[in-house]
Design an enzyme around this catalytic site. Structure first.
Site, PDB file in Angstrom:
ATOM      1  N   TYR A  53       0.870  -1.183   0.000  1.00  0.00           N
ATOM      2  CA  TYR A  53       0.000   0.000   0.000  1.00  0.00           C
ATOM      3  C   TYR A  53       0.900   1.224   0.000  1.00  0.00           C
ATOM      4  O   TYR A  53       1.912   1.251   0.703  1.00  0.00           O
ATOM      5  CB  TYR A  53      -0.883   0.029   1.245  1.00  0.00           C
ATOM      6  CG  TYR A  53      -2.281  -0.439   0.957  1.00  0.00           C
ATOM      7  CD1 TYR A  53      -3.093   0.311   0.112  1.00  0.00           C
ATOM      8  CD2 TYR A  53      -2.777  -1.614   1.498  1.00  0.00           C
ATOM      9  CE1 TYR A  53      -4.383  -0.115  -0.180  1.00  0.00           C
ATOM     10  CE2 TYR A  53      -4.064  -2.036   1.195  1.00  0.00           C
ATOM     11  CZ  TYR A  53      -4.858  -1.282   0.355  1.00  0.00           C
ATOM     12  OH  TYR A  53      -6.121  -1.694   0.058  1.00  0.00           O
ATOM     13  N   GLU A  55      -0.501   4.784  -0.173  1.00  0.00           N
ATOM     14  CA  GLU A  55      -1.346   5.982  -0.294  1.00  0.00           C
ATOM     15  C   GLU A  55      -0.490   7.234  -0.141  1.00  0.00           C
ATOM     16  O   GLU A  55       0.411   7.284   0.708  1.00  0.00           O
ATOM     17  CB  GLU A  55      -2.434   6.008   0.786  1.00  0.00           C
ATOM     18  CG  GLU A  55      -3.546   5.021   0.564  1.00  0.00           C
ATOM     19  CD  GLU A  55      -3.358   3.778   1.387  1.00  0.00           C
ATOM     20  OE1 GLU A  55      -2.193   3.422   1.671  1.00  0.00           O
ATOM     21  OE2 GLU A  55      -4.384   3.162   1.747  1.00  0.00           O
ATOM     22  N   ASP A 199      -8.048  14.235 -24.230  1.00  0.00           N
ATOM     23  CA  ASP A 199      -8.024  12.837 -23.815  1.00  0.00           C
ATOM     24  C   ASP A 199      -7.357  12.080 -24.960  1.00  0.00           C
ATOM     25  O   ASP A 199      -7.978  11.805 -25.983  1.00  0.00           O
ATOM     26  CB  ASP A 199      -9.451  12.328 -23.565  1.00  0.00           C
ATOM     27  CG  ASP A 199      -9.463  10.866 -23.138  1.00  0.00           C
ATOM     28  OD1 ASP A 199      -8.442  10.177 -23.341  1.00  0.00           O
ATOM     29  OD2 ASP A 199     -10.503  10.408 -22.625  1.00  0.00           O
ATOM     30  N   THR A 225      -4.864   6.755 -21.344  1.00  0.00           N
ATOM     31  CA  THR A 225      -4.562   5.428 -20.823  1.00  0.00           C
ATOM     32  C   THR A 225      -3.151   5.101 -21.281  1.00  0.00           C
ATOM     33  O   THR A 225      -2.659   5.665 -22.257  1.00  0.00           O
ATOM     34  CB  THR A 225      -5.532   4.354 -21.365  1.00  0.00           C
ATOM     35  OG1 THR A 225      -5.676   4.546 -22.759  1.00  0.00           O
ATOM     36  CG2 THR A 225      -6.871   4.426 -20.690  1.00  0.00           C
ATOM     37  N   LYS A 228      -2.836   1.418 -24.500  1.00  0.00           N
ATOM     38  CA  LYS A 228      -3.310   1.270 -25.891  1.00  0.00           C
ATOM     39  C   LYS A 228      -2.098   1.423 -26.814  1.00  0.00           C
ATOM     40  O   LYS A 228      -1.205   0.591 -26.759  1.00  0.00           O
ATOM     41  CB  LYS A 228      -4.417   2.286 -26.171  1.00  0.00           C
ATOM     42  CG  LYS A 228      -5.680   2.043 -25.317  1.00  0.00           C
ATOM     43  CD  LYS A 228      -6.827   2.935 -25.731  1.00  0.00           C
ATOM     44  CE  LYS A 228      -8.101   2.616 -24.984  1.00  0.00           C
ATOM     45  NZ  LYS A 228      -8.244   3.395 -23.737  1.00  0.00           N
ATOM     46  N   ARG A 234      -1.582  -1.523 -17.864  1.00  0.00           N
ATOM     47  CA  ARG A 234      -2.931  -0.953 -17.908  1.00  0.00           C
ATOM     48  C   ARG A 234      -3.059   0.148 -16.865  1.00  0.00           C
ATOM     49  O   ARG A 234      -2.664  -0.027 -15.711  1.00  0.00           O
ATOM     50  CB  ARG A 234      -3.985  -2.026 -17.612  1.00  0.00           C
ATOM     51  CG  ARG A 234      -4.034  -3.143 -18.603  1.00  0.00           C
ATOM     52  CD  ARG A 234      -5.306  -3.932 -18.461  1.00  0.00           C
ATOM     53  NE  ARG A 234      -6.412  -3.259 -19.116  1.00  0.00           N
ATOM     54  CZ  ARG A 234      -6.655  -3.313 -20.418  1.00  0.00           C
ATOM     55  NH1 ARG A 234      -5.883  -4.003 -21.211  1.00  0.00           N
ATOM     56  NH2 ARG A 234      -7.675  -2.659 -20.949  1.00  0.00           N
TER      57      ARG A 234
END
Ligand code: DSN
Length: 413
Positions: A53, A55, A199, A225, A228, A234
């Site tokens: 983790y 954060e 975008d 993203t 692609k 991803r």
């Protein structure tokens, strides 16, 4: 074989993964948003990093033991900034949709007006579809493509912006086969005192290779993203050149929307960004465009209608209206011969989004497999054969055999 290896622990999932792998070895993936990452990216994604983790942000974490995690995230940030010529980057969004959510959350209040491309003209779900959080929380108005040219009509965008006075304009699409002119969008945004967001999810790899117009210095922020055309792990990524916007974005991503970042995916993004700065990546992206254009040429020569008459990026939209064939039927017939495409609405489609009058084809994944013009031409002709003989099962079997034979020459690692 270690005692807790996948094949020992879970033969069901192991076998399904193996079958999925074979499917890739025996077919061609022309889904425009899919791609194969390098082994290096896969190693990073499957590494020890998923144990943690983390954060917060580098040097501002909530849990101890983040020394290496911080360096990995900082490396991903540095690389993203350098490639896309931005002063700030947030590499934590889990997906493109999350990145867009963070962008809206950072800049707007619920109910604020956003101008974007209509989903049925090439836009994306998170650009205001009513079934998506975006369409439910914000007041979207839309531009589309010109009826005749099927390209963005910037004068029309300008007219809509003047009338609607949106707070944010989005330049970006998920099924638009042409380049987007961010400088024209910027002029419209400035005239109407709106933020401009690009975008670039689909074209991020082309942008990184400088084979598509650059969003900076024209945009206030950029979302994308990473999996692609960019060929990374991803996930999502947000860039800005504006310190105040960047601070708002960081807060919106964490603690605003997400909890612990996926550090293994962030490492996979960092590796892909390193690969994206190498000459072989530019060659790859040039080949992606060449392959898409060869496919477009074959289809046009064989009498098919392409939205906007062709492509200058990685994807093609075929309008099947004159064949009286639905996108759904075409997708299924091609799937039966191991060629994977997706049905897609075409501009001003009379059919539903489940049936559609079009299919979308993309070159990124097959180019990652190593296919060049010669093989793309072969695949194009096989697609034509299937679409022109949609119910002929004998032809299907012949084509499937040819596809498998060709695909085996281009294995995925
Ligand atoms: N699913 C992606 C695409 O196919 O374009 C967008 O998120």
């Amino acid at each position: 074989m270690p005692k807790d290896s996948l094949s020992k622990i879970d033969s069901k999932i192991n076998n399904l993964i193996k079958q999925e792998f074979t499917r890739h070895q025996e077919g061609f993936n022309l889904i425009a948003s899919d791609n194969y990452v390098s082994l290096a990216v896969r190693e990073a994604v499957g590494s020890i990093l998923s144990a943690r983790y983390a954060e917060g942000y580098p040097e501002k974490r909530y849990y101890s033991g983040q020394y290496f995690i911080d360096q990995i995230e900082k490396t991903a940030i540095q690389r993203a900034k350098k490639i896309f010529k931005a002063n700030y980057a947030n590499v934590q969004p889990h997906s493109g949709s999350n990145a867009n959510q963070a962008a809206y959350f950072a800049l707007l209040k619920p109910g604020d007006k956003i101008l974007s491309m209509r989903i049925d003209q090439g836009g994306h779900l998170s650009h205001g579809a009513l079934v998506n959080f975006s369409g439910q929380l914000y007041n979207f108005v839309f531009y589309g493509v010109d009826k005749k040219t099927e390209r963005i009509d910037y004068e029309e965008v300008s007219r809509i912006a003047q009338k609607e006075k949106p707070r944010l304009i989005i330049a970006g699409a998920s099924s638009y086969p042409r380049q987007i002119d961010f400088s024209k969008f910027s002029k419209i945004a400035k005239e109407n005192k709106a933020y401009l967001m690009a975008d670039i999810a689909h074209v991020a790899g082309l942008v990184a290779a400088k084979l598509h117009p650059q969003p900076f210095p024209y945009c206030d922020l950029v979302t994308m993203t990473t999996h692609k055309t960019l060929r990374g792990a991803r996930g999502g990524l947000i860039l800005s050149n504006d310190k105040i916007i960047a601070e708002k974005i960081d807060k919106a991503v964490f603690p605003g929307l997400q909890g612990g970042p996926l550090q293994n995916e962030i490492a996979g993004k960092a590796v892909a960004l390193k690969q994206a700065s190498q000459p072989s990546f530019i060659q790859y992206q040039k080949q992606v465009i060449k392959n898409a254009q060869v496919l477009a040429k074959i289809l046009i020569e064989q009498g098919f209608d392409l939205v906007s008459g062709g492509t200058d990026n990685h994807l093609i939209l075929v309008n099947l209206t004159k064949l009286d064939l639905t996108g759904k039927k075409a997708q299924e017939a091609l799937e039966a011969v191991n060629i994977y495409v997706n049905r897609n609405i075409v501009p001003n489609d009379s059919r539903s989004k489940w049936q559609t009058s079009g299919i979308r084809l993309g070159a990124p994944a097959v180019t990652s497999k190593g296919l060049k013009q010669k093989e793309i031409k072969q695949i194009g002709l096989l697609i034509v054969k299937i679409l022109n003989n949609i119910d002929d099962l004998k032809i299907r079997q012949q084509v499937k055999n040819q596809v498998i034979k060709l695909a085996k020459k281009f294995p995925v690692l």
